[in-house]
Design a protein around this motif. Structure first.
Motif, PDB file in Angstrom:
ATOM      1  N   LYS A  82      11.120 -10.461   4.089  1.00 36.45           N
ATOM      2  CA  LYS A  82      10.244  -9.654   3.253  1.00 36.45           C
ATOM      3  C   LYS A  82       9.074  -9.159   4.091  1.00 36.45           C
ATOM      4  O   LYS A  82       8.500  -9.914   4.861  1.00 36.45           O
ATOM      5  CB  LYS A  82       9.720 -10.464   2.079  1.00 36.45           C
ATOM      6  CG  LYS A  82      10.783 -10.825   1.083  1.00 36.45           C
ATOM      7  CD  LYS A  82      10.197 -11.538  -0.101  1.00 36.45           C
ATOM      8  CE  LYS A  82      11.280 -11.908  -1.081  1.00 36.45           C
ATOM      9  NZ  LYS A  82      10.740 -12.574  -2.261  1.00 36.45           N
ATOM     10  N   SER A 109       5.434  -6.973   3.777  1.00 34.36           N
ATOM     11  CA  SER A 109       4.461  -6.405   2.842  1.00 34.36           C
ATOM     12  C   SER A 109       3.365  -5.710   3.630  1.00 34.36           C
ATOM     13  O   SER A 109       3.056  -6.076   4.766  1.00 34.36           O
ATOM     14  CB  SER A 109       3.875  -7.496   1.949  1.00 34.36           C
ATOM     15  OG  SER A 109       3.135  -8.416   2.713  1.00 34.36           O
ATOM     16  N   TYR A 110       2.829  -4.685   3.031  1.00 35.77           N
ATOM     17  CA  TYR A 110       1.745  -3.927   3.627  1.00 35.77           C
ATOM     18  C   TYR A 110       0.577  -3.907   2.653  1.00 35.77           C
ATOM     19  O   TYR A 110       0.772  -3.829   1.439  1.00 35.77           O
ATOM     20  CB  TYR A 110       2.174  -2.473   3.889  1.00 35.77           C
ATOM     21  CG  TYR A 110       3.260  -2.338   4.915  1.00 35.77           C
ATOM     22  CD1 TYR A 110       2.944  -2.299   6.264  1.00 35.77           C
ATOM     23  CD2 TYR A 110       4.588  -2.239   4.535  1.00 35.77           C
ATOM     24  CE1 TYR A 110       3.943  -2.170   7.219  1.00 35.77           C
ATOM     25  CE2 TYR A 110       5.585  -2.107   5.479  1.00 35.77           C
ATOM     26  CZ  TYR A 110       5.259  -2.067   6.819  1.00 35.77           C
ATOM     27  OH  TYR A 110       6.256  -1.933   7.755  1.00 35.77           O
ATOM     28  N   ASN A 111      -0.588  -3.928   3.184  1.00 36.25           N
ATOM     29  CA  ASN A 111      -1.791  -3.773   2.376  1.00 36.25           C
ATOM     30  C   ASN A 111      -2.366  -2.393   2.666  1.00 36.25           C
ATOM     31  O   ASN A 111      -2.703  -2.074   3.806  1.00 36.25           O
ATOM     32  CB  ASN A 111      -2.837  -4.846   2.718  1.00 36.25           C
ATOM     33  CG  ASN A 111      -2.389  -6.214   2.286  1.00 36.25           C
ATOM     34  OD1 ASN A 111      -1.796  -6.368   1.223  1.00 36.25           O
ATOM     35  ND2 ASN A 111      -2.649  -7.214   3.102  1.00 36.25           N
TER      36      ASN A 111
END
Length: 92
Positions: free
Chosen positions: A5, A7-9
């Motif tokens: 997985k 994820s990007y902020n």
């Protein structure tokens, strides 16, 4: 890497800036298409309405009756200058 997985902020301001750039690019391309159309002897619906002093529904009726045949350019409805001139000449 497969199955992991990621994820990007992304900050709200960065996302809005990105969206604005995309919108502006699309608008600029649309302006370019319309300018090219104008250079190639096409008129916009608004220009035709102004020339003949008619409303949208009249232009729609003319198109349905093939009195003034529309041309689609970049998602916009355009009309050939020579077709418009033909109608003007008939009215004289």
């Amino acid at each position: 890497m497969i199955g992991q997985k990621i994820s990007y902020n992304i900050r709200h301001d960065d996302l809005m800036d990105f969206a604005d750039r995309i919108i502006n690019k699309v608008k600029e391309e649309e302006r370019k298409h319309l300018q090219e159309a104008s250079d190639h002897g096409l008129l916009t619906r608004a220009e035709v309405k102004e020339l003949f002093h008619v409303c949208d529904s009249t232009i729609t009726k003319w198109a349905a009756k093939k009195y003034l045949v529309p041309v689609r350019v970049g998602g916009k409805t355009m009309f050939r200058k020579e077709d418009v001139q033909r109608i003007i000449d008939k009215r004289r």
